[in-house]
Design an enzyme around this catalytic site. Structure first.
Site, short mmCIF file in Angstrom:
data_model
loop_
_atom_site.label_atom_id
_atom_site.label_comp_id
_atom_site.label_asym_id
_atom_site.label_seq_id
_atom_site.Cartn_x
_atom_site.Cartn_y
_atom_site.Cartn_z
N GLY A 55 0.82 -1.30 -0.01
CA GLY A 55 0.39 -0.10 -0.05
C GLY A 55 0.76 1.03 -0.20
N CYS A 56 2.04 1.07 0.22
CA CYS A 56 2.57 2.12 0.06
C CYS A 56 3.76 2.42 -1.39
CB CYS A 56 4.11 2.38 0.77
SG CYS A 56 4.01 1.85 2.65
N GLN A 57 3.13 4.19 -2.31
CA GLN A 57 3.75 4.70 -3.07
C GLN A 57 5.51 3.90 -3.24
OE1 GLN A 57 3.74 8.27 -3.98
NE2 GLN A 57 5.14 8.86 -5.45
N SER A 58 6.25 4.08 -2.08
CA SER A 58 7.75 3.43 -1.99
C SER A 58 7.89 1.74 -1.27
CB SER A 58 8.97 4.27 -1.69
OG SER A 58 8.83 5.87 -1.86
#
Length: 144
Positions: A55-58
């Protein structure tokens, strides 16, 4: 993990106090990035699928370690993005080296509300921050 200052010498209250000194968001972002530089290194062998934060962009990893002696949870965190490491450091200041009950009781929405941070993050960064908190709370729930 004893060299990890987050939760002991760097707390959420310290961060709120420090952020209040900055008038503009450029300075606040630099401060947050500098916080991320203070995170202890995460060993490569802990960067596993089980520790990966979805769920994190990174790319973000969080590993949880339970200390049975004092019933606290300690966390190691790493990311491939400087600002995300800083955001993770802010999360660690609130949750690291706390009991599962204290982690579950901590009002993270109030904490981030006081920083005024969420409104300055992209929606994907905000979702990633929530995912980090969710992974930490799941670890606490498993020990509560």
């Amino acid at each position: 993990m004893s060299d990890n200052p987050f939760g002991k010498t760097i707390t959420s209250d310290d961060i709120l106090e420090d952020l209040a000194f900055f008038d503009d968001w450029e300075d606040r972002y630099r401060y947050i990035i500098d916080l991320g530089k203070k995170l202890p290194a995460m060993p490569e062998e802990q960067k596993t699928d089980a520790n990966f934060v979805h769920g994190c962009q990174s790319q973000v990893w969080i590993s949880a370690h339970h200390n049975a002696e004092d019933n606290t949870l300690s966390f190691l965190v790493d990311s491939d993005a400087h600002i995300v490491r800083g955001l993770a450091a802010m999360v660690m200041a609130a949750f690291n080296q706390r009991t599962p009950q204290a982690i579950l009781a901590f009002d993270v929405d109030d904490y981030f509300g006081k920083t005024q941070l969420i409104q300055h993050l992209s929606p994907t960064r905000g979702n990633g921050l929530k995912s980090m908190v969710g992974k930490i709370r799941a670890a606490a729930q498993a020990r509560a």
